[in-house]
Design an enzyme around this catalytic site. Sequence first.
Site, short mmCIF file in Angstrom:
data_model
loop_
_atom_site.label_atom_id
_atom_site.label_comp_id
_atom_site.label_asym_id
_atom_site.label_seq_id
_atom_site.Cartn_x
_atom_site.Cartn_y
_atom_site.Cartn_z
N ASP A 101 -7.85 5.73 -2.90
CA ASP A 101 -7.04 4.60 -2.44
C ASP A 101 -6.51 3.85 -3.67
O ASP A 101 -7.22 3.04 -4.28
CB ASP A 101 -7.87 3.66 -1.57
CG ASP A 101 -6.98 2.63 -0.86
OD1 ASP A 101 -5.79 2.53 -1.22
OD2 ASP A 101 -7.48 1.95 0.05
N CYS A 110 0.81 -1.22 0.00
CA CYS A 110 0.00 0.00 0.00
C CYS A 110 0.84 1.26 0.00
O CYS A 110 0.49 2.26 -0.65
CB CYS A 110 -0.96 0.00 1.18
SG CYS A 110 -0.15 -0.06 2.80
N HIS A 150 -2.51 0.63 6.94
CA HIS A 150 -2.75 0.95 5.53
C HIS A 150 -2.35 2.39 5.26
O HIS A 150 -2.37 3.24 6.16
CB HIS A 150 -4.23 0.74 5.22
CG HIS A 150 -4.57 0.74 3.77
ND1 HIS A 150 -3.97 -0.11 2.86
CD2 HIS A 150 -5.43 1.49 3.04
CE1 HIS A 150 -4.45 0.10 1.66
NE2 HIS A 150 -5.34 1.08 1.73
#
Length: 689
Positions: A495, A435, A479
Site C-alpha cells: 500500500d 490513493c 481505497h
Amino acid sequence: MSPAFDHGHSQLNSLLPRESLLWIFAVQLAVLLPHFSHLPLWLLGAWTAAVYWRLEVFRGRREIPGRLVKMLAVSLAIVGLALTYRRWFALEPMVALLAVSFTLKNIELVSRRDALLSLMLAYFLAATLFVFEQTIPFALYGMLCVVLITAALAAQQGRGSARPGRALGLSLKLLAQAVPVMLILFVVMPRLGPLWAVPQNSAKASTGISDSMSPGDFSELSKSDKPALRIAFDGPLPPPEQRYWRGLVYTHFDGRRWSEPDSGQGYGSWRRGRSGRPQDYGDAPESEHTLPAVGPRYRYQVIQEASHTPWLFALARPHSETKGVRATADDTLLYRLPVSTRLAYDVRSWPRESLARSEPLSSAELRRHLQLPSSGNPQARSWARARLDEGMSAEQISAALLDLYHRSFTYTLRPPPLGGDSVDEFLFATREGFCEHFASSYVFTMRAAGVPARVVAGYQGGEWVEQQEYLLVRQYDAHAWAEIWLPGRGWVRVDPTAAVAPERIRDGLRSAAAEEFMQDALLPLHKIAFVTRLRLQWDMVNYRWYQTVVSFDRERQQGLLTRLLGEVSPMRLALLLGIPVVLALLALLLWLHLSSRGPALPAASRLYLRFCQRMARAGVARNPGEAPGDFARRIEREVPRLGPMARQITLAYERAAYGDSAAAERQLRRLLRGFWPMRRARPAVAQTV
C-alpha cells in the site's frame, strides 16, 4: 337467478360516486409516487391524463373512451415501454408494465367492480416497493399505502362509508386484527426465493467503486459518507492494518485509466454484455480453492449496500458458501447478478502469509501483469531501468519507491489535475495525490522494472460499532492499493499510501485528512457530535432491521422454529398455529360477552348494586323500579336491626351518585366493606324460631 343476486349484481355495477373516485385516485398517487424514482416520467404524464379524462367524464364534459381510443392508449403504452427498456425480463420493465395496467384502468373506471379491481392492483403495486428497497422508511410507507388502500376499499361500501374518519378507522381496525396472523405466517410460512433475485435493468447507474480507475475517481468517493458495507465477525476482529476489503483487480493500463476489459475474469465481460450470468466470469482454479480446514482465518458476514454491479467485497483469500457467490482467479468474489439491493453473504478468509503460493505465474498471467502502453511516461520508465541497472531485486525496488513516496510526497483529497503523462507528472512534478495516484504510479513503475504488479480497488478500514458489534464501512473508505508478485510468496499486498499517510490505514480518512475531510458538504453535519451519534444510532437500527426482518431466510426460520419447538414437525407446527388461534377466539368470545352486558356502570351504582345483591341474599330483595329511599324504609320495617345501616348506605349512595361527591363514594365503599346482612339477620331468625 334470485332477486337478491340481481340486486347485488346491479349494486356492484352501479356508477361510482365522486367520493369513491377521489379515494381511488389518492391511493393510486400514493402507490405510484415512490416508483417514479426508477420508472419513466412519461408514465406519470399518462396517469395524470387518465385521471383528468375520468374526472371530465364524471363532470359530463366527456364520454367513456371507446374501443378504438383504448386500443390506441394501450399501443402507445407498449411502444413507450419498448423504447424505454431494452430488456423485458427484468424487474423494472415488469413493474412498469403493472403500473401501466394500473394507470390505463382509469379510463374505464365506471362501476364498483372496476374500482375493486383497481384497488386489488394497488395492493400488488404497493408490494413491489419492497423489490427495490427494504429499508425502514420504505416499510413504513408501504404500511401507509396498505392502510390507504384498505380505507379506499371500505369507502366503496356506500352509506357514508367514504368519510375519511370512518374509512380510515375501519381500515385500521381490520389491519390491527390481521397483525397477529401476519406475525404467525411470517414465522412459520416456508421462505420462498425473493422476487428481487430477478435481474434489474442493467442500464441503471452504479454507485460506489467502478470497473475502471483514473486519477480523481476515489477522491470523488471521499465526499460521500453513505454506508457501503456492514461486517459482523464470528471470532476475532482483524487489526486496522489488515482491513483491506478487496473488490476489483485492475491489470490493463491505457496510459491514464486502469481497467480489466480483456481478462475474462468477469469485470470486463460483465461491463460489455451486462448479462450477469455465472459463466461470464472465470472461477478460481482448483489450486486456489485448496484452502485448509483449520488454521488462522476470519469468519464474518458482510451486508453490502446496493451497487448495481456484481462484485462483492471481502478480505484476501475469500471463500463463500452463500448461494450465487463465486470466487475468481483474481482472489475476489462475484455475485451471479448485479447487487440491486442489500445483500448478505458469509465469508471465510485466510491470511495470505499462511497460504504462500509456490507455483510461478503462467505466461498469460505474466503478460497480463506486465502490460504497459508502448509509449508514455518516459521518466518513470527511466527511473525503473536505473534501479534494475543497479542490480536491485523486486523487494529493493519496491522499498526504494516507497521511500521516495515517504520523503517527498503529500497525501491530499484535492490533488492537482494531471495531463497525458499522468505517472510522470505525479512522480516528478506535482507529488500530491490521493490513493489512486499512489497505487497507479507504483504499479506502473514496478511493471516498468519487470515486476508483475496490479492495482486492487475496494475499501480499507471501517468504524467499529460497539453496541451492535459490527464494522461500518462507508463510501469515503474507498481505497486503492497495489500487489506485486514475488517468487515463493505469490501476490503480496503493498500500500503506497501507507508510506505517505500511515494514519489513513490506522485511523481512517477522517484522521488522515482532517482539514480537507468533507469540505464540499453543503451542511458540515459530520462536525456536529450529536448529529454523528444520531446517524450512528440510525445505522444500528437499520442493521438490526436487516438482520431480524429482511434477511429472515430459510436457515434463520429453521433456527427460530427449532428454538421454539425443539423439533420441527407437522404436529408441533399445527400446535404453534392452533394455540394462538384458540386464544384469539377465546379473547373474541370474552369481548363479545363483556360487550353484551351493556356499558359499564359508574362506581357508585356498582357499589349500590352490590348492597342490593347482599340484601337479596338476606331475604329482602329490591323490587323493580323501587327507589333507593323506599327500599331503605322497607328494610327498616322488615328487618329493624339493618335499618340504620341501610339508611346510611342509601344516603351515601345518593350523595355520590347525584351530588358527584368523591367523599360520599369513599364513605359508601367503607360502609359496604363491613356490611354483611346475612351474618346480622341470622340471630334474629333464630330468636323467632
